[in-house]
Design a protein around this motif. Structure first.
Motif, PDB file in Angstrom:
ATOM      1  N   UNK A 142      12.979 -61.363 -32.503  1.00 25.89           N
ATOM      2  CA  UNK A 142      12.397 -60.942 -31.228  1.00 25.89           C
ATOM      3  C   UNK A 142      10.936 -61.374 -31.132  1.00 25.89           C
ATOM      4  N   UNK A 143      10.201 -61.269 -32.238  1.00 27.05           N
ATOM      5  CA  UNK A 143       8.810 -61.717 -32.247  1.00 27.05           C
ATOM      6  C   UNK A 143       8.753 -63.206 -31.920  1.00 27.05           C
ATOM      7  N   UNK A 144       9.655 -63.990 -32.502  1.00 25.35           N
ATOM      8  CA  UNK A 144       9.675 -65.432 -32.248  1.00 25.35           C
ATOM      9  C   UNK A 144       9.949 -65.727 -30.780  1.00 25.35           C
ATOM     10  N   UNK A 145      10.906 -65.031 -30.190  1.00 30.19           N
ATOM     11  CA  UNK A 145      11.213 -65.255 -28.774  1.00 30.19           C
ATOM     12  C   UNK A 145      10.024 -64.898 -27.889  1.00 30.19           C
ATOM     13  N   UNK A 193      -4.470 -67.593 -19.525  1.00 29.62           N
ATOM     14  CA  UNK A 193      -5.478 -67.482 -20.583  1.00 29.62           C
ATOM     15  C   UNK A 193      -5.426 -66.191 -21.376  1.00 29.62           C
ATOM     16  N   UNK A 194      -4.530 -65.276 -21.067  1.00 28.57           N
ATOM     17  CA  UNK A 194      -4.496 -64.011 -21.792  1.00 28.57           C
ATOM     18  C   UNK A 194      -4.049 -64.192 -23.225  1.00 28.57           C
ATOM     19  N   UNK A 195      -4.489 -63.316 -24.131  1.00 25.89           N
ATOM     20  CA  UNK A 195      -4.095 -63.421 -25.542  1.00 25.89           C
ATOM     21  C   UNK A 195      -2.663 -62.945 -25.750  1.00 25.89           C
ATOM     22  N   UNK A 196      -2.054 -63.430 -26.823  1.00 26.30           N
ATOM     23  CA  UNK A 196      -0.754 -62.909 -27.220  1.00 26.30           C
ATOM     24  C   UNK A 196      -0.972 -61.510 -27.780  1.00 26.30           C
ATOM     25  N   UNK A 197      -0.408 -60.515 -27.123  1.00 26.73           N
ATOM     26  CA  UNK A 197      -0.632 -59.122 -27.531  1.00 26.73           C
ATOM     27  C   UNK A 197       0.658 -58.341 -27.315  1.00 26.73           C
ATOM     28  N   UNK A 198       1.585 -58.479 -28.240  1.00 22.05           N
ATOM     29  CA  UNK A 198       2.857 -57.775 -28.155  1.00 22.05           C
ATOM     30  C   UNK A 198       3.053 -56.954 -29.413  1.00 22.05           C
ATOM     31  N   UNK A 199       3.625 -55.774 -29.260  1.00 26.81           N
ATOM     32  CA  UNK A 199       3.953 -54.930 -30.407  1.00 26.81           C
ATOM     33  C   UNK A 199       5.212 -55.485 -31.064  1.00 26.81           C
ATOM     34  N   UNK A 200       5.170 -55.822 -32.346  1.00 29.42           N
ATOM     35  CA  UNK A 200       6.360 -56.382 -33.005  1.00 29.42           C
ATOM     36  C   UNK A 200       7.525 -55.397 -33.011  1.00 29.42           C
ATOM     37  N   UNK A 201       8.727 -55.955 -32.945  1.00 35.38           N
ATOM     38  CA  UNK A 201       9.948 -55.148 -33.016  1.00 35.38           C
ATOM     39  C   UNK A 201      11.013 -55.927 -33.784  1.00 35.38           C
ATOM     40  N   UNK A 202      11.761 -55.217 -34.633  1.00 32.63           N
ATOM     41  CA  UNK A 202      12.952 -55.811 -35.230  1.00 32.63           C
ATOM     42  C   UNK A 202      13.973 -54.719 -35.486  1.00 32.63           C
ATOM     43  N   UNK A 203      15.197 -55.148 -35.729  1.00 29.75           N
ATOM     44  CA  UNK A 203      16.247 -54.209 -36.114  1.00 29.75           C
ATOM     45  C   UNK A 203      17.035 -54.809 -37.266  1.00 29.75           C
ATOM     46  N   UNK A 204      17.616 -53.954 -38.060  1.00 31.20           N
ATOM     47  CA  UNK A 204      18.482 -54.392 -39.146  1.00 31.20           C
ATOM     48  C   UNK A 204      19.694 -53.474 -39.179  1.00 31.20           C
ATOM     49  N   UNK A 205      20.869 -54.045 -39.437  1.00 34.86           N
ATOM     50  CA  UNK A 205      22.112 -53.271 -39.393  1.00 34.86           C
ATOM     51  C   UNK A 205      22.804 -53.292 -40.745  1.00 34.86           C
ATOM     52  N   UNK A 206      23.239 -52.098 -41.173  1.00 26.11           N
ATOM     53  CA  UNK A 206      23.946 -51.930 -42.431  1.00 26.11           C
ATOM     54  C   UNK A 206      25.143 -51.025 -42.155  1.00 26.11           C
TER      55      UNK A 206
END
Length: 526
Positions: A419-422, A436-449
């Motif tokens: 998701x960060x890559x996208x 011109x705005x900076x990249x400012x996104x809160x990282x998110x990921x999920x993992x499934x087990x």
């Protein structure tokens, strides 16, 4: 059960409903001619959108309304309430969007909304100065960038160069549903072939980029072809760290990064009885769960004392270990493989584990060689500024290979999540177009087990303490990672809406930082 699996429920919005049935900031589930739909209210404005996320069918009615958008509880996709367009990964396709009319105290859906014109490009490079874009890497970041360029109104040439022969696909599914036998290969494609054709995206597959000519603004590929650019995106991703253990070149030793890797691993898993997974990383444990779903006996060997402890903290680490053990996985922690043979793996303490399949999950390294050979600044990743531009003008980087200045922590970070890559790919596309705005996104990921999904928002390389709220009976967790009195990351199990709320709170904190840097007080930033 998701809304995509339900028969039409709730009121038919074509027939009208009382306006006071929709709370401000909330939504009401119903349908439009049998299609699941939501009515959403924001103050005096009402919106009608599809109720099913276009990314794997998440139930938007259980999501969160933030501003003029709605967020999916499953993988944090975000859609515009006005248009239904995806405004945040991982969703790539829009959801339905209808017009809403109010007559006296009744609300009616009156038909599909027309798409809005492309967003005007802000000051910076003018469109006529940018006629060609080359993207090296056809994974999450590269594909998202190509899509965003078209959505933003760019009508020049786009060339998307991929190392692999396969068209862009959903990589996270490989170690989860695909390896477990619960997803078909045809379900993995990010887009149908018509997507690239209709948007005039030139897809170059199986011809890795081998040379950057920065003065001449061109990219050379392994097949001898060259592609000129006005702007270049390096979305080169990462490569699994190779094993150096004696025997690591045997045919039953597998890696999992590409679709080709996954195909080979599925074949090996189909005839394996005993597997050893080297590494207790996210992908290593996801592979372990998928192999158990196929009935393969699994041993996990890793040098650390607890799996994922540095990322998820001791309590969640112990929980996931116990979960895997309850499904028959055996752990050998604090150990490493000393030798791999045709039928077993010998550990450094002399123990031998039966293994007709060995899977390496010991981490990845960013692919920076192409950039480094061209003289672009590299240090544990391709170094970029807040706009994701590298040390070479008009050359940007995004995804697993990029290392950028994190506005939340003030330090450079690199994150290896889909998701960060996208999101970075989309941000890089906007930067190319002069925004011109900076990249400012809160990282998110999920993992499934197995049937347990861990969602994680924020970024915590270190923390002072962990705050935990859990209901073991319902297997629900909320874990807050606190550093210097501030919550910097939140992990959840079974509490998807709380994960969305945590993400929104971290975003508000980040916006306050940005406003403060611009000379406004936090109060004014609110």
């Amino acid at each position: 059960m998701s809304e995509s699996q339900l028969s039409p429920a709730g009121p038919d919005f074509l027939r009208g409903i009382s306006f006071d049935r929709v709370p401000d900031g909330g939504s009401l589930l119903g349908h439009v001619g049998g299609a699941p739909a939501l009515l959403v209210r924001r103050g005096a404005n009402y919106y009608a959108i599809g109720a099913v996320c276009s990314h794997q069918g998440g139930p938007l009615g259980e999501g969160l309304v933030v501003g003029e958008s709605i967020r999916c509880p499953r993988h944090h996709s975000c859609f515009s309430l006005k248009t239904g367009e995806p405004v945040r990964a991982p969703a790539l396709e829009p959801i339905p969007c209808w017009n809403v009319r109010r007559r006296l105290d009744q609300l009616y859906v009156t038909g599909r909304r027309s798409p809005e014109p492309p967003v005007e490009i802000e000051s910076g490079w003018r469109p006529q100065a940018l006629r060609s874009v080359v993207i090296v890497g056809a994974g999450a970041a590269g594909t998202a960038a190509a899509d965003a360029l078209r959505q933003e109104g760019f009508d020049g040439s786009i060339t998307l160069i991929g190392d692999e022969r396969d068209a862009p696909y959903d990589r996270p599914t490989l170690s989860k549903q695909f390896l477990a036998g619960k997803a078909r290969e045809e379900d993995l494609s990010l887009h149908q072939p018509s997507f690239y054709r209709d948007r005039k995206i030139h897809l170059v597959l199986g011809a890795p980029a081998t040379r950057l000519d920065l003065p001449g603004r061109a990219v050379g590929c392994a097949d001898g072809s060259f592609y000129s650019y006005d702007a270049l995106l390096l979305a080169t991703g990462a490569t699994p760290v190779p094993l150096t253990t004696p025997g690591s070149n045997l045919p039953h030793v597998c890696y999992l990064r590409s679709l080709a890797d996954a195909r080979a691993l599925v074949v090996q898993a189909g005839r394996a009885r005993h597997a050893v997974v080297l590494g207790a990383s996210f992908i290593g444990l996801e592979v372990a769960a998928s192999l158990r779903a196929r009935g393969v006996a699994v041993h996990v060997v890793a040098p650390e004392s607890s799996p994922l402890d540095r990322t998820l903290g001791p309590p969640l680490s112990a929980h996931l270990r116990a979960l895997h053990e309850s499904h028959g996985v055996r752990f050998h922690l604090g150990r490493q493989a000393a030798r791999i043979d045709a039928t077993d793996v010998t550990l450094d303490d002399g123990r031998r584990l039966s293994a007709d399949l060995v899977v390496a999950g010991v981490g990845v390294r960013p692919n920076t060689d192409l950039a480094a050979r061209a003289g672009i600044a590299v240090d544990r990743g391709i170094l970029v500024d807040q706009r994701l531009e590298s040390s070479a003008p008009r050359v940007f980087a995004a995804g697993d290979a990029a290392r950028w200045p994190d506005l939340a922590t003030g330090s450079r970070i690199r994150i290896e999540h889909w998701v960060v890559a996208e999101r970075q790919g989309r941000a890089a596309a906007r930067s190319m177009l002069g925004q011109t705005g900076p990249y400012a996104a809160v990282p998110f990921f999920w993992t499934q087990h197995y049937d347990t999904v861990v969602s994680y928002v924020g970024h915590a390389e270190r923390w002072n303490r962990i705050e935990i709220a859990r209901d073991l009976h319902d297997r629900q967790w909320v874990v807050e990672f606190v550093s210097e009195g501030r919550i910097v990351a939140v992990a959840t199990i079974g509490r998807d809406r709380d994960s969305l709320k945590a993400e929104a709170a971290l975003e508000r904190d980040l916006r306050a930082k940005l406003w403060k840097r611009a000379g406004y007080s936090p109060l004014e930033a609110g």
